[in-house]
Write an enzyme that holds these catalytic residues in place. Structure first.
Site, PDB file in Angstrom:
ATOM      1  N   HIS A  96       3.157  -6.594 -10.557  1.00 38.22           N
ATOM      2  CA  HIS A  96       2.716  -5.571  -9.698  1.00 38.22           C
ATOM      3  C   HIS A  96       2.907  -5.646  -8.931  1.00 38.22           C
ATOM      4  O   HIS A  96       4.377  -5.005  -8.276  1.00 38.22           O
ATOM      5  CB  HIS A  96       1.128  -5.823 -10.539  1.00 38.22           C
ATOM      6  N   CYS A 101      -5.878  -8.515  -7.549  1.00 35.46           N
ATOM      7  CA  CYS A 101      -6.072  -7.385  -6.927  1.00 35.46           C
ATOM      8  C   CYS A 101      -6.075  -6.412  -7.086  1.00 35.46           C
ATOM      9  O   CYS A 101      -6.744  -5.233  -7.107  1.00 35.46           O
ATOM     10  CB  CYS A 101      -4.106  -7.839  -6.396  1.00 35.46           C
ATOM     11  N   HIS A 102      -5.524  -6.288  -8.721  1.00 35.24           N
ATOM     12  CA  HIS A 102      -5.296  -4.754  -9.473  1.00 35.24           C
ATOM     13  C   HIS A 102      -5.774  -4.427 -10.271  1.00 35.24           C
ATOM     14  O   HIS A 102      -5.686  -3.063 -11.415  1.00 35.24           O
ATOM     15  CB  HIS A 102      -4.247  -3.886  -8.781  1.00 35.24           C
ATOM     16  N   GLY A 103      -6.800  -5.878 -11.062  1.00 38.43           N
ATOM     17  CA  GLY A 103      -7.280  -5.805 -12.579  1.00 38.43           C
ATOM     18  C   GLY A 103      -6.362  -6.027 -13.976  1.00 38.43           C
ATOM     19  O   GLY A 103      -6.611  -5.279 -14.442  1.00 38.43           O
ATOM     20  N   PRO A 129      -2.665  -2.150 -14.302  1.00 35.45           N
ATOM     21  CA  PRO A 129      -1.102  -1.494 -13.504  1.00 35.45           C
ATOM     22  C   PRO A 129       0.156  -2.610 -13.576  1.00 35.45           C
ATOM     23  O   PRO A 129       1.389  -1.980 -13.276  1.00 35.45           O
ATOM     24  CB  PRO A 129      -1.292  -1.304 -12.100  1.00 35.45           C
TER      25      PRO A 129
END
Lengths: 185, 529
Positions: free
Chosen positions: A129, A149-151, A164
């Site tokens: 990502h 960070c963004h799962g 993501p």
């Protein structure tokens, strides 16, 4: 433009002087390029940096279920000694609904095209990502890595399963040098 | 513009010098006698403020370079040493760090001023383009400088930005390694970033000289956008503009000082007080506030455009958003300079300013944050209570026929009275089917405000029902959502529409407001001239 060259053009024929201008100009251009090149090339990776572009890893010290992070080209690489359960889960999910479909066996391939060993998974430790370093979380939804960070959730083969990230974790290019050591890069 | 020089050397020495190097004459003509329009407002003081900013950055930067060590092991510590041990180091370091923010604040106001008053139109196109080059150099210098303290944000910002270059096709990877001097951001990168960060401000100073030269050649624009008609419309630069500029500078320095002395780190990111660690990414990577709008444009592209993948599209859009400024003099077709007399364009300009602020806000948010949604995230859990569970292994004749085989297995099970079935695949062709025969079907509906919360609820529900169910059939429904990314996309669209569509078309169709006769005609000139 001097009168001499004007006359030359009027005669539709190059003079010796035109030839000298062009030849001198061309030589100057080549000279300038040759002078500039070292100043551009000096910014490329230096010999000592290039020497670090491969990393040898001794696998004998990594016990089953353990993972080590080694630095390769200044970036971390996961070397994971997978348990039987992790291998089974990775192979079972070859046919699950994957975002970036890839079989576990493809992800173990060595750089020279030889099949790898199911216990050893060598991955670049960089989330696809935004390049964060994921952590291996035992008992996470897909049993593998999780990016804080963004799962993004990765499975035991480092394949993206949720979140993501667009692609599976990249496999680091490696070959088995002996049965218990690999060379990355 | 300024006409023949009116300088007259007064002393023997200045007369002697004037024949040899007319430098005093140059200074007098440029900064004393230079005619400035009478009607300039305070938006015209940012030139002087920016000149001061550049001087502050260069002076404080040269001093910092005397104490800073551009080495991965010492860089972070050397900045801390400057802050703590070097006499007045705290002041000079804060001045330099806060100064960068102040510089950008002033440059943005200066640019918006140019945009509003049409200062980019003929004959000031080159003046405007030189300004764009200065801005581009400022961005590069700020980025290089931000990496020098070698904190976590420094390191990861450098990593993210150099990786962007890797998105370019064919040459990207080679260019990236050339820029980093290795395969990741490391010692060679830090060392060259320091060297270039020292160099670029002097390049900026050079372009600033050209910028001022071009300004003095074409003359200053003014709030009406109407050309100065005669000498009566102007006043000498000194004392009129000098004193006004000094007053504005004084106000600006108050703001500057508030930050330096009371909140020096307010504009920075807390994570930059953690030494750089290539093995650990900070939870969020964000640039400094002044680059957030471009970061938002970069991240707005979460979709591929034909053969261009999302990452490259974002990079191209980000560079295009600055590149488009270079073309502005030819994109705006209106013959009226000042938006004071362009009532429609003024509305679009105000929206443009808001859009830039929105982009800045979006750049600082997590792009996946949901701003609005049509409803909750819902899921329905179905399971069978009671009944008898049977399992059966089966093998499909080939990989392609797997789905068909699975479907027929489900039917077989249903024929045997199964209330619910589940197929779990074990390989290319083999799988296990689990069926519950008899029992009663149960349903539970769950809803939550986010995907994560919904997954948590599902896990909780499963734990609660527990062994009462052999397996669950879960159906998830996602509502329509409007995320930060969507907002960035809208704002990015307007940003480009403003330059590429609104300004070109509006300039041809809009009826400009009437310029009062007192401005359009040189009333004073008749009396004086």
């Amino acid at each position: 433009m001097s009168a001499a060259t004007n006359q030359a053009h009027a005669g539709e024929e190059g003079t010796r002087r035109d030839f000298i201008y062009i030849a001198a100009g061309a030589a100057a251009a080549v000279g300038a390029a040759a002078t500039i090149w070292p100043f551009i090339d000096q910014m490329n990776p230096a010999a000592d940096t290039l020497a670090l572009s491969t990393t040898e890893v001794d696998l004998s010290a990594v016990v089953v279920g353990q993972q080590i992070k080694v630095m390769w080209q200044g970036k971390p690489v996961f070397v994971r000694h997978r348990t039987a359960a992790e291998i089974a889960a990775a192979q079972r999910d070859d046919y699950a609904n994957l975002k970036d479909p890839q079989h576990d066996a493809e992800r173990l391939l060595q750089e020279n095209g030889q099949p790898g060993k199911a216990e050893w998974l060598i991955l670049q430790a960089s989330c696809t990502h935004l390049g964060c370093v994921p952590t291996f979380v035992t008992g996470s939804s897909y049993g593998g890595w999780f990016c804080p960070c963004h799962g993004s959730d990765y499975d035991t083969s480092g394949r993206i399963r949720r979140g993501p990230a667009p692609r599976n974790l990249d496999v680091a290019p490696y070959v088995f040098v002996t049965d218990t050591s690999i060379r990355i890069g | 513009m300024s006409g023949p020089s009116t300088y007259e050397p007064k002393t023997a020495f200045t007369r002697w010098l004037d024949k040899r190097l007319p430098i005093i004459r140059f200074g007098y003509d440029s900064f004393v006698a230079y005619p400035t329009p009478r009607n300039l407002n305070y938006w015209w003081t940012f030139g002087a403020i920016l000149a001061l900013c550049l001087v502050v950055q260069i002076v404080s930067g040269v001093v910092l370079a005397m104490h800073y060590v551009p080495h991965v092991d010492y860089a972070f510590a050397s900045v801390q040493r400057i802050e703590r041990d070097v006499p007045y180091g705290w002041l000079i370091q804060n001045m330099h760090a806060v100064g960068a923010s102040m510089f950008f604040l002033a440059v943005y106001l200066h640019m918006f001023k140019g945009l509003y008053y049409g200062s980019y139109k003929a004959p000031r196109e080159v003046l405007w383009i030189l300004g764009c080059i200065i801005y581009l150099l400022m961005v590069a210098t700020a980025f290089l400088g931000y990496s020098l303290p070698w904190g976590q944000m420094s390191f990861w910002a450098a990593t993210v930005i150099t990786n962007l270059i890797g998105a370019l096709p064919l040459v990207g990877e080679g260019l990236k390694n050339w820029l980093m001097g290795g395969f990741s951001v490391d010692q060679p990168t830090l060392n060259r970033f320091f060297s270039l960060h020292y160099l670029l401000p002097f390049v900026i100073a050079g372009v600033v000289a050209l910028h001022i030269w071009a300004l003095h050649e074409s003359g200053q624009n003014n709030p009406t956008g109407v050309d100065v008609k005669s000498k009566a419309d102007t006043v000498p630069f000194t004392p009129h503009a000098t004193i006004k500029d000094l007053f504005a500078v004084a106000l600006f320095l108050i703001l500057f000082s508030v930050f330096i002395f009371y909140m020096p780190d307010a504009l920075g990111h807390a994570d930059n007080f953690i030494p750089a660690n290539p093995l650990q990414t900070p939870p969020e990577i964000v640039p400094e506030w002044y680059l957030l709008p471009f970061y938002a444009i970069l991240r707005a592209f979460d979709f591929n455009i034909g053969p261009i993948d999302s990452k490259l599209a974002g990079v191209l859009a980000m560079f295009a958003s600055i590149g488009i400024l270079f073309l502005l003099p030819w994109l705006d077709t209106s013959r009226v300079r000042s938006m004071r007399y362009r009532p429609v364009a003024r509305q679009f300009f105000l929206i443009f300013v808001v859009v830039c602020l929105v982009l800045g806000w979006c750049g600082g948010q997590n792009p996946a944050n949901i701003l609005a949604r049509s409803g909750d995230f819902t899921a329905s859990l179905r399971w069978v209570e009671g009944g008898q569970t049977t399992t059966q292994d089966f093998t499909a004749p080939s990989e392609q026929q797997f789905e068909a085989t699975a479907a027929s297995m489900r039917e077989t099970m249903a024929g045997r009275g199964a209330t619910m079935t589940m197929v779990s695949r074990a390989g290319a062709t083999n799988a296990t089917i689990t069926a519950v025969i008899g029992g009663t079907e149960q349903t539970r509906n769950l809803s939550a405000y986010s995907v994560e919360a919904l997954e948590e609820e599902i896990i909780a529900a499963k734990a609660e029902i527990g062994a009462g169910a052999p397996f669950f059939v879960i159906e998830r429904n996602t509502p329509m959502t409007f995320t930060v990314t969507n907002l960035s996309q809208l704002a990015t669209l307007y940003y480009f529409l403003f330059f590429l569509v609104i300004l070109p078309i509006l300039g041809l169709r809009e009826t400009p407001g009437r310029v009062p006769d007192t401005i359009a005609k040189p009333v004073l000139a008749k009396e004086v001239a």
